[in-house]
Design an enzyme around this catalytic site. Structure first.
Site, PDB file in Angstrom:
ATOM      1  N   LYS A   1      85.119 131.555  54.142  1.00  0.00           N
ATOM      2  CA  LYS A   1      86.004 130.889  53.184  1.00  0.00           C
ATOM      3  C   LYS A   1      87.027 131.862  52.619  1.00  0.00           C
ATOM      4  O   LYS A   1      88.228 131.563  52.526  1.00  0.00           O
ATOM      5  CB  LYS A   1      85.182 130.293  52.036  1.00  0.00           C
ATOM      6  CG  LYS A   1      86.032 129.697  50.905  1.00  0.00           C
ATOM      7  CD  LYS A   1      85.191 129.302  49.716  1.00  0.00           C
ATOM      8  CE  LYS A   1      85.007 130.438  48.752  1.00  0.00           C
ATOM      9  NZ  LYS A   1      85.757 130.326  47.502  1.00  0.00           N
TER      10      LYS A   1
ATOM     11  N   ARG B   1      89.906 136.682  35.290  1.00  0.00           N
ATOM     12  CA  ARG B   1      90.496 137.161  36.537  1.00  0.00           C
ATOM     13  C   ARG B   1      92.007 137.039  36.377  1.00  0.00           C
ATOM     14  O   ARG B   1      92.624 136.113  36.894  1.00  0.00           O
ATOM     15  CB  ARG B   1      89.967 136.347  37.721  1.00  0.00           C
ATOM     16  CG  ARG B   1      88.470 136.511  37.901  1.00  0.00           C
ATOM     17  CD  ARG B   1      87.977 136.019  39.220  1.00  0.00           C
ATOM     18  NE  ARG B   1      87.702 134.591  39.179  1.00  0.00           N
ATOM     19  CZ  ARG B   1      87.116 133.938  40.176  1.00  0.00           C
ATOM     20  NH1 ARG B   1      86.766 134.569  41.266  1.00  0.00           N
ATOM     21  NH2 ARG B   1      86.884 132.644  40.083  1.00  0.00           N
TER      22      ARG B   1
ATOM     23  N   ASP C   1      79.395 138.629  44.996  1.00  0.00           N
ATOM     24  CA  ASP C   1      79.076 137.283  45.467  1.00  0.00           C
ATOM     25  C   ASP C   1      77.652 137.162  46.009  1.00  0.00           C
ATOM     26  O   ASP C   1      77.217 136.057  46.352  1.00  0.00           O
ATOM     27  CB  ASP C   1      80.074 136.842  46.545  1.00  0.00           C
ATOM     28  CG  ASP C   1      81.389 136.358  45.953  1.00  0.00           C
ATOM     29  OD1 ASP C   1      81.488 136.250  44.722  1.00  0.00           O
ATOM     30  OD2 ASP C   1      82.327 136.077  46.730  1.00  0.00           O
TER      31      ASP C   1
ATOM     32  N   ARG D   1      81.898 124.066  47.679  1.00  0.00           N
ATOM     33  CA  ARG D   1      83.148 124.814  47.762  1.00  0.00           C
ATOM     34  C   ARG D   1      83.029 126.012  48.693  1.00  0.00           C
ATOM     35  O   ARG D   1      84.046 126.498  49.209  1.00  0.00           O
ATOM     36  CB  ARG D   1      83.581 125.296  46.378  1.00  0.00           C
ATOM     37  CG  ARG D   1      84.087 124.199  45.446  1.00  0.00           C
ATOM     38  CD  ARG D   1      84.559 124.772  44.118  1.00  0.00           C
ATOM     39  NE  ARG D   1      85.443 125.898  44.339  1.00  0.00           N
ATOM     40  CZ  ARG D   1      85.331 127.076  43.734  1.00  0.00           C
ATOM     41  NH1 ARG D   1      84.370 127.293  42.851  1.00  0.00           N
ATOM     42  NH2 ARG D   1      86.180 128.050  43.999  1.00  0.00           N
TER      43      ARG D   1
END
Length: 418
Positions: free
Chosen positions: A22, A122, A306, A398
């Site tokens: 992704k 961010r 992540d 997502r």
């Protein structure tokens, strides 16, 4: 709104294929705005964020066609709209990546400030400052970034902090700038390197991608080409941790062990037996409970933020005490409260989670708060006693392609329910 119902306690076993990344596909799709001729991208994952990006491109006038083999053809020869509206941008951070390509090729961009996971600040100031250094006039007002430039020029840009999307945005902008651009303290992630390979396939002149200094010599135009998206290292790591937590044995095909070394090292430390090939990884826990490990998140090639939530889940049922220190995002322990509902013994001290493993988590209804937190909760459910119901799984959709189907292939008792 869909949920995932998981009956835990089944050791995962079998073979699955890893999807395209992704975090590589999204910037590459944004980069197609730079191309004057059609571009074909293969190994594109079928994900909500990818669908949103394609919709955004289509609203700009880009012609998008797809086939059933994960190939996407993008023709951005005729782009009518230079605006990225809030209703699309609000759902994902990566939409900011159209900013650089639009300004570089068309001289103007009007992009809503982005949304995405609520895991911390961010800021987009590094993107804005970089474009200003390249000669763009940039205004940020009413929730939009409005940037314009007759033609960008090369610049020497030193990032205050390592930023993946900032590196990608300015690297794309620099491909059509007048002169040489140098990006220092640039992100080194494999997805940045994959974007550079894609751009070079269109005719861009880029050196140093994958290092902290990237040099781009601007060209007048980029043409068409073909590119295959690299494998998803975070999806790979997630399924490896799932197997480790359940004492299972899995083989993951069409992945790349070379871009996952920090995660593989920690899995070995946890007691996993790993076998590696050119494009596959096999993990065998031999029915054993994992050992607790200490991790500290940092930019690539160190341990990825992540994968933090997944290792929190593993440490929660591992043998011993492990610490998880988060240095990238300041608000990324929201999954801890949900893990505590499942019996996890976790104490938060500033940016560190101190986790004392227990022999078995217990099922509970839990709620996902962001993309990777949702993956950690799914993994906890796979290892827990009883039935776990994971709510708000639109987060997991997502970033994970058909997660319940892939886990079912490995023997997990998991299903999507309304």
């Amino acid at each position: 709104m869909d949920k995932l119902l998981i009956e835990g306690g089944v050791p995962l076993a079998g073979t699955i294929t890893i999807s395209g990344a992704k975090n590589a596909a999204l910037p590459i799709l944004a980069g197609t705005l730079l191309a004057t001729r059609p571009v074909t991208i293969s190994n594109v994952p079928h994900l909500k964020d990818v669908a949103t990006t394609l919709t955004l491109l289509q609203k700009m006038g880009v012609i998008v066609t797809m086939d059933d083999r994960l190939n996407v053809e993008v023709n951005a020869a005729e782009v009518r709209e230079r605006r990225a509206p809030y209703e699309l941008v609000k759902t994902m951070r990566a939409s900011i990546l159209v900013l650089g390509p639009l300004v570089a090729r068309f001289g103007e961009a009007y992009v809503s400030l982005p949304g995405g996971c609520a895991i911390g600040a961010r800021p987009v100031n590094l993107h804005v400052d970089g474009l200003r250094a390249m000669g763009a006039a940039v205004d940020v007002e009413n929730g939009f970034i409005h940037a314009r430039a007759k033609r960008l020029h090369g610049a020497h840009i030193v990032f205050d902090t390592v930023t993946v999307t900032g590196t990608e945005n300015l690297m794309m902008a620099a491909t059509l700038a007048d002169g040489k651009t140098v990006l220092e303290n640039a992100a080194r992630e494999p997805e940045v390197t994959d974007l550079a390979r894609f751009l070079m396939g269109l005719g861009a002149r880029i050196q140093g991608a994958g290092t902290s200094t990237i040099v781009i010599e601007g060209v007048d135009a980029l043409g068409g080409g073909e590119h295959r998206v690299l494998p998803d290292r975070i999806e790979t790591g997630t399924y490896l941790v799932a197997a480790a937590m359940t004492g299972g044995k899995v083989k993951l095909n069409k992945t790349d062990p070379n871009i996952l070394e920090a995660v593989l090292g920690k899995l070995r430390e946890a007691g996993a037996n790993l076998q590696l090939g050119d494009d596959w990884i096999e993990l065998d826990m031999q029915g054993k409970r994992p050992r607790a490990v200490n991790i500290r998140t940092l930019p690539y090639p160190a341990f990825p933020t992540d994968m933090q939530a997944q290792f929190c889940a593993m440490n929660a049922m591992a043998d011993g005490v492990g610490t998880v220190t988060e240095t990238v995002f300041e608000n990324r322990f929201q999954h801890v409260l949900e893990l505590q509902r499942m019996g996890a013994d976790i104490r938060i001290e500033h940016n560190m989670a101190i986790i004392t493993g227990i022999p078995r988590l217990t099922a509970a209804p839990v709620m996902a708060t962001d993309l990777r937190a949702s993956a950690g909760l799914v993994l906890a459910g796979l290892a827990a006693e009883g039935e776990t119901l994971v709510d708000r799984i639109y987060h997991v959709d997502r970033g994970y392609e058909r997660i319940e189907e892939k886990l079912q292939q490995l023997g997990a008792r998991i299903r999507r329910v309304p």
